[in-house]
Design an enzyme around this catalytic site. Sequence first.
Site: not given
Length: 219
Positions: A203, A201, A79
């Site tokens: 994650e 992202h 990001c």
Amino acid sequence: MIGIVDYNAGNIKSVERALSYIKAPYILSKNPADLKNVDKVIFPGVGDAAYAMDQLKKSGFDSFLKDFAASGKPLTGVCLGSQIIFEMSEEGNVECLGLLKGKIRHFAKLWQERHPGEDEHKERAMLKNELKIPHMGWNDITYLNGGSKLMKGIPEHSDFYFVHSYVIQPEDPSVIKGVADYGMMVPSIIEKDNISVFQFHPEKSGAPGLQILRNFAEL
């Protein structure tokens, strides 16, 4: 061992949770000296580019990241981290790390350049086509230029979670390994030598995102 760069730019906890879930060993630190012996580094971030660069300089992580990239060890940006790895950002018109050549441009400015006859305000022009800024939510990825080694085992057109108003514009298009479609081609996976960056992202992107992190941990 994976090192996580903590420079007060947010998004740290979700990266920690994801690495813990896949049982990948990691060290999180605000001190570059603590990460000097790690095998690979994750450079996350959410927020403002100018603030982030100020924090990197105050902490010494700007020099650390440049030296780590030069070492040839795997480095991945996520990001905001994916953006300030490049040379400059229109967000605050700030000079960034310059690990990869290119600029970070605002969606609205890119939209206006692609529609030079548009008289409306730039963001209203995007809204007219239901393309809100920021680009937020799930979007699928199309692979380019052979894809990325970190996408091993992940089918093309898998969905990932995005939150961003600025767009990576690499100088060399051959480093773009994956793109999303958001009214224009949005470079979303960039890879050159030991540096890989993800505009989305991993994650926060479920099973496909966790697989990216597994692939990175296994490099």
